[in-house]
Design a protein around this motif. Structure first.
Motif: not given
Length: 78
Positions: A4-28
């Protein structure tokens, strides 16, 4: 893979943040677990966002394999 050349659109940022949290917490992560974490009502919307993140090189998974969804970054600046 496109970066990305600029900030992610809010829905993408929200999804990515959720993915990072789930993966960090559960390992998958699954589309369902990311959907719940992000507060979405539709797995289709989450899959669309994840596909876009994959195209940007920010998420990855092994086609045809369950629970292989993972972030390729560890932090999101918002």
């Amino acid at each position: 893979m496109r970066r990305p050349d600029a900030a992610l659109a809010p829905p993408l940022a929200r999804t990515l943040a959720a993915l990072i949290r789930v993966y960090a917490r559960d390992g998958r992560a699954t589309v369902q677990s990311v959907m719940v974490e992000a507060g979405y009502a539709s797995r289709g919307d989450v899959h669309m966002h994840l596909s876009r993140l994959r195209g940007l090189g920010l998420a990855a998974w092994d086609d045809g394999q369950q629970a292989t969804l993972r972030p390729t970054v560890v932090a999101v600046a918002v």
